[in-house]
Write a protein that holds these residues in place. Structure first.
Motif, PDB file in Angstrom:
ATOM      1  N   GLN A  52       0.815  -1.208   0.000  1.00 13.97           N
ATOM      2  CA  GLN A  52       0.000   0.000   0.000  1.00 13.97           C
ATOM      3  C   GLN A  52       0.851   1.261   0.000  1.00 13.97           C
ATOM      4  O   GLN A  52       0.430   2.294  -0.493  1.00 13.97           O
ATOM      5  CB  GLN A  52      -0.945   0.019   1.191  1.00 13.97           C
ATOM      6  CG  GLN A  52      -2.057  -0.992   1.075  1.00 13.97           C
ATOM      7  CD  GLN A  52      -3.092  -0.768   2.136  1.00 13.97           C
ATOM      8  OE1 GLN A  52      -3.376   0.362   2.508  1.00 13.97           O
ATOM      9  NE2 GLN A  52      -3.661  -1.829   2.638  1.00 13.97           N
ATOM     10  N   ARG A  81      -0.051   4.192   6.292  1.00 20.91           N
ATOM     11  CA  ARG A  81      -1.219   4.415   5.436  1.00 20.91           C
ATOM     12  C   ARG A  81      -2.454   3.867   6.135  1.00 20.91           C
ATOM     13  O   ARG A  81      -2.419   2.764   6.667  1.00 20.91           O
ATOM     14  CB  ARG A  81      -1.037   3.726   4.101  1.00 20.91           C
ATOM     15  CG  ARG A  81      -2.192   4.023   3.161  1.00 20.91           C
ATOM     16  CD  ARG A  81      -1.750   3.891   1.758  1.00 20.91           C
ATOM     17  NE  ARG A  81      -2.740   4.460   0.893  1.00 20.91           N
ATOM     18  CZ  ARG A  81      -2.527   4.753  -0.354  1.00 20.91           C
ATOM     19  NH1 ARG A  81      -1.353   4.539  -0.870  1.00 20.91           N
ATOM     20  NH2 ARG A  81      -3.471   5.245  -1.083  1.00 20.91           N
ATOM     21  N   GLU A  83      -6.191   2.340   6.353  1.00 23.97           N
ATOM     22  CA  GLU A  83      -7.083   1.473   5.579  1.00 23.97           C
ATOM     23  C   GLU A  83      -8.379   2.208   5.248  1.00 23.97           C
ATOM     24  O   GLU A  83      -8.904   2.112   4.150  1.00 23.97           O
ATOM     25  CB  GLU A  83      -7.389   0.221   6.410  1.00 23.97           C
ATOM     26  CG  GLU A  83      -8.202  -0.812   5.700  1.00 23.97           C
ATOM     27  CD  GLU A  83      -7.425  -1.503   4.600  1.00 23.97           C
ATOM     28  OE1 GLU A  83      -8.069  -1.930   3.629  1.00 23.97           O
ATOM     29  OE2 GLU A  83      -6.202  -1.609   4.701  1.00 23.97           O
ATOM     30  N   ARG A  84      -8.866   2.941   6.236  1.00 27.10           N
ATOM     31  CA  ARG A  84     -10.095   3.730   6.110  1.00 27.10           C
ATOM     32  C   ARG A  84      -9.975   4.967   6.979  1.00 27.10           C
ATOM     33  O   ARG A  84      -9.090   5.071   7.819  1.00 27.10           O
ATOM     34  CB  ARG A  84     -11.324   2.931   6.577  1.00 27.10           C
ATOM     35  CG  ARG A  84     -11.712   1.782   5.703  1.00 27.10           C
ATOM     36  CD  ARG A  84     -12.277   2.256   4.412  1.00 27.10           C
ATOM     37  NE  ARG A  84     -12.973   1.188   3.701  1.00 27.10           N
ATOM     38  CZ  ARG A  84     -13.591   1.389   2.573  1.00 27.10           C
ATOM     39  NH1 ARG A  84     -13.633   2.583   2.027  1.00 27.10           N
ATOM     40  NH2 ARG A  84     -14.199   0.399   1.971  1.00 27.10           N
ATOM     41  N   LEU A 115      -3.989   8.841   3.541  1.00 20.22           N
ATOM     42  CA  LEU A 115      -5.356   8.332   3.436  1.00 20.22           C
ATOM     43  C   LEU A 115      -5.994   8.831   2.149  1.00 20.22           C
ATOM     44  O   LEU A 115      -6.013  10.030   1.882  1.00 20.22           O
ATOM     45  CB  LEU A 115      -6.179   8.817   4.644  1.00 20.22           C
ATOM     46  CG  LEU A 115      -7.685   8.542   4.623  1.00 20.22           C
ATOM     47  CD1 LEU A 115      -7.973   7.049   4.600  1.00 20.22           C
ATOM     48  CD2 LEU A 115      -8.345   9.193   5.837  1.00 20.22           C
ATOM     49  N   ASP A 116      -6.490   7.898   1.361  1.00 15.41           N
ATOM     50  CA  ASP A 116      -7.233   8.278   0.153  1.00 15.41           C
ATOM     51  C   ASP A 116      -8.626   8.743   0.557  1.00 15.41           C
ATOM     52  O   ASP A 116      -9.324   8.041   1.310  1.00 15.41           O
ATOM     53  CB  ASP A 116      -7.360   7.087  -0.796  1.00 15.41           C
ATOM     54  CG  ASP A 116      -6.062   6.800  -1.524  1.00 15.41           C
ATOM     55  OD1 ASP A 116      -5.587   7.689  -2.240  1.00 15.41           O
ATOM     56  OD2 ASP A 116      -5.527   5.691  -1.359  1.00 15.41           O
ATOM     57  N   SER A 118     -11.231   8.662  -1.004  1.00 15.67           N
ATOM     58  CA  SER A 118     -12.238   7.679  -1.431  1.00 15.67           C
ATOM     59  C   SER A 118     -12.430   6.561  -0.400  1.00 15.67           C
ATOM     60  O   SER A 118     -13.367   5.782  -0.507  1.00 15.67           O
ATOM     61  CB  SER A 118     -11.836   7.065  -2.775  1.00 15.67           C
ATOM     62  OG  SER A 118     -10.629   6.332  -2.638  1.00 15.67           O
ATOM     63  N   ARG A 119     -11.566   6.486   0.606  1.00 14.77           N
ATOM     64  CA  ARG A 119     -11.633   5.449   1.635  1.00 14.77           C
ATOM     65  C   ARG A 119     -12.332   5.933   2.908  1.00 14.77           C
ATOM     66  O   ARG A 119     -12.331   5.250   3.922  1.00 14.77           O
ATOM     67  CB  ARG A 119     -10.221   4.959   1.994  1.00 14.77           C
ATOM     68  CG  ARG A 119      -9.378   4.513   0.808  1.00 14.77           C
ATOM     69  CD  ARG A 119      -9.770   3.217   0.227  1.00 14.77           C
ATOM     70  NE  ARG A 119      -9.520   2.151   1.205  1.00 14.77           N
ATOM     71  CZ  ARG A 119     -10.018   0.941   1.104  1.00 14.77           C
ATOM     72  NH1 ARG A 119     -10.790   0.619   0.098  1.00 14.77           N
ATOM     73  NH2 ARG A 119      -9.770   0.026   2.013  1.00 14.77           N
ATOM     74  N   LEU A 120     -12.943   7.127   2.862  1.00 16.36           N
ATOM     75  CA  LEU A 120     -13.658   7.643   4.029  1.00 16.36           C
ATOM     76  C   LEU A 120     -15.012   6.972   4.195  1.00 16.36           C
ATOM     77  O   LEU A 120     -15.739   6.758   3.216  1.00 16.36           O
ATOM     78  CB  LEU A 120     -13.865   9.160   3.900  1.00 16.36           C
ATOM     79  CG  LEU A 120     -12.620  10.029   4.042  1.00 16.36           C
ATOM     80  CD1 LEU A 120     -12.951  11.489   3.721  1.00 16.36           C
ATOM     81  CD2 LEU A 120     -12.024   9.911   5.439  1.00 16.36           C
ATOM     82  N   LEU A 121     -15.346   6.657   5.436  1.00 20.05           N
ATOM     83  CA  LEU A 121     -16.654   6.123   5.805  1.00 20.05           C
ATOM     84  C   LEU A 121     -17.352   7.148   6.695  1.00 20.05           C
ATOM     85  O   LEU A 121     -16.677   7.906   7.399  1.00 20.05           O
ATOM     86  CB  LEU A 121     -16.507   4.812   6.580  1.00 20.05           C
ATOM     87  CG  LEU A 121     -15.864   3.642   5.846  1.00 20.05           C
ATOM     88  CD1 LEU A 121     -15.558   2.502   6.819  1.00 20.05           C
ATOM     89  CD2 LEU A 121     -16.779   3.166   4.740  1.00 20.05           C
ATOM     90  N   GLU A 130     -17.917  -3.223   7.786  1.00 20.07           N
ATOM     91  CA  GLU A 130     -16.780  -3.599   6.951  1.00 20.07           C
ATOM     92  C   GLU A 130     -15.910  -4.642   7.652  1.00 20.07           C
ATOM     93  O   GLU A 130     -15.474  -5.620   7.036  1.00 20.07           O
ATOM     94  CB  GLU A 130     -15.946  -2.363   6.606  1.00 20.07           C
ATOM     95  CG  GLU A 130     -14.868  -2.704   5.620  1.00 20.07           C
ATOM     96  CD  GLU A 130     -14.413  -1.524   4.811  1.00 20.07           C
ATOM     97  OE1 GLU A 130     -13.199  -1.380   4.681  1.00 20.07           O
ATOM     98  OE2 GLU A 130     -15.259  -0.758   4.317  1.00 20.07           O
ATOM     99  N   TRP A 134     -14.695  -8.449   6.619  1.00 21.81           N
ATOM    100  CA  TRP A 134     -13.329  -8.990   6.669  1.00 21.81           C
ATOM    101  C   TRP A 134     -13.337 -10.325   7.398  1.00 21.81           C
ATOM    102  O   TRP A 134     -12.693 -11.277   6.978  1.00 21.81           O
ATOM    103  CB  TRP A 134     -12.375  -8.038   7.382  1.00 21.81           C
ATOM    104  CG  TRP A 134     -12.174  -6.697   6.752  1.00 21.81           C
ATOM    105  CD1 TRP A 134     -12.522  -6.307   5.488  1.00 21.81           C
ATOM    106  CD2 TRP A 134     -11.586  -5.558   7.363  1.00 21.81           C
ATOM    107  NE1 TRP A 134     -12.181  -4.988   5.286  1.00 21.81           N
ATOM    108  CE2 TRP A 134     -11.596  -4.507   6.426  1.00 21.81           C
ATOM    109  CE3 TRP A 134     -11.050  -5.312   8.617  1.00 21.81           C
ATOM    110  CZ2 TRP A 134     -11.089  -3.246   6.694  1.00 21.81           C
ATOM    111  CZ3 TRP A 134     -10.539  -4.051   8.888  1.00 21.81           C
ATOM    112  CH2 TRP A 134     -10.549  -3.035   7.936  1.00 21.81           C
TER     113      TRP A 134
END
Length: 178
Positions: A52, A81, A83-84, A115-116, A118-121, A130, A134
């Motif tokens: 990543q 990095r 994950e979310r 953090l991208d 697009s990975r925000l919750l 989520e 997993w």
């Protein structure tokens, strides 16, 4: 929530918790990460060695910026990095495992989290769903941590200390699409 609303909520919550947010694009990440590393005055860093982070060529970015890679206990800066991210709390969701030791996020006095956007919750219930996914797929990590700003500790006299049991400075580099 819309993507722009998630970004705004995440940024506001993290700032309220004492963290910093640097909004950037993938193409500008090298420049802004080196500027921030110079601003905190560190010469050493430790980072995860996993796929990543290799996609942003992180060690090369920092090494090229004049920082020396060292073990986490000697580093002035840890780089990981997420994950979310959780918009409601400004938390970075961090998983550990092979190539992703917890020590990188705990031992250095400053922490950079990539953090991208697009990975925000929206919040914790979304993350719980989520994580359940997993677990069903057999993909649970060794550890899941929520990092929400700098480490804060209070003693019996209610004196607040920052950075005693973890980084005193946390900066999230929120990558928005180019």
């Amino acid at each position: 929530m819309s993507a722009p609303s998630l970004v705004k909520a995440f940024e506001a919550a993290l700032i309220q918790a004492g963290g910093q947010v640097v909004r950037t694009t993938r193409s500008d990440l090298e420049t802004v990460i080196n500027e921030e590393a110079r601003a905190i005055g560190t010469r050493t860093f430790a980072c995860w060695d996993d796929l990543q982070l290799k996609d942003v060529k992180l060690a090369g970015l920092l090494y090229g910026g004049g920082l020396e890679p060292v073990c986490p206990s000697e580093a002035g800066l840890g780089v990981i990095r997420a994950e979310r991210g959780l918009a409601s709390t400004g938390s970075a969701v961090v998983t550990s495992g092979p190539g992703r030791p917890r020590s990188v996020s705990i031992l250095p006095p400053a922490l950079f989290i990539i953090l991208d956007a697009s990975r925000l919750l929206p919040g914790i219930p979304d993350l719980c769903r989520e994580i359940a996914g997993w677990a069903r797929s057999g993909g649970l990590p060794a550890n899941i941590a929520l990092i929400t700003g700098p480490s804060r500790s209070g003693d019996i006299e209610m004196e607040l200390s920052i950075g005693v049991h973890g980084p005193g400075r946390v900066t999230v580099f929120l990558i928005e699409d180019d």
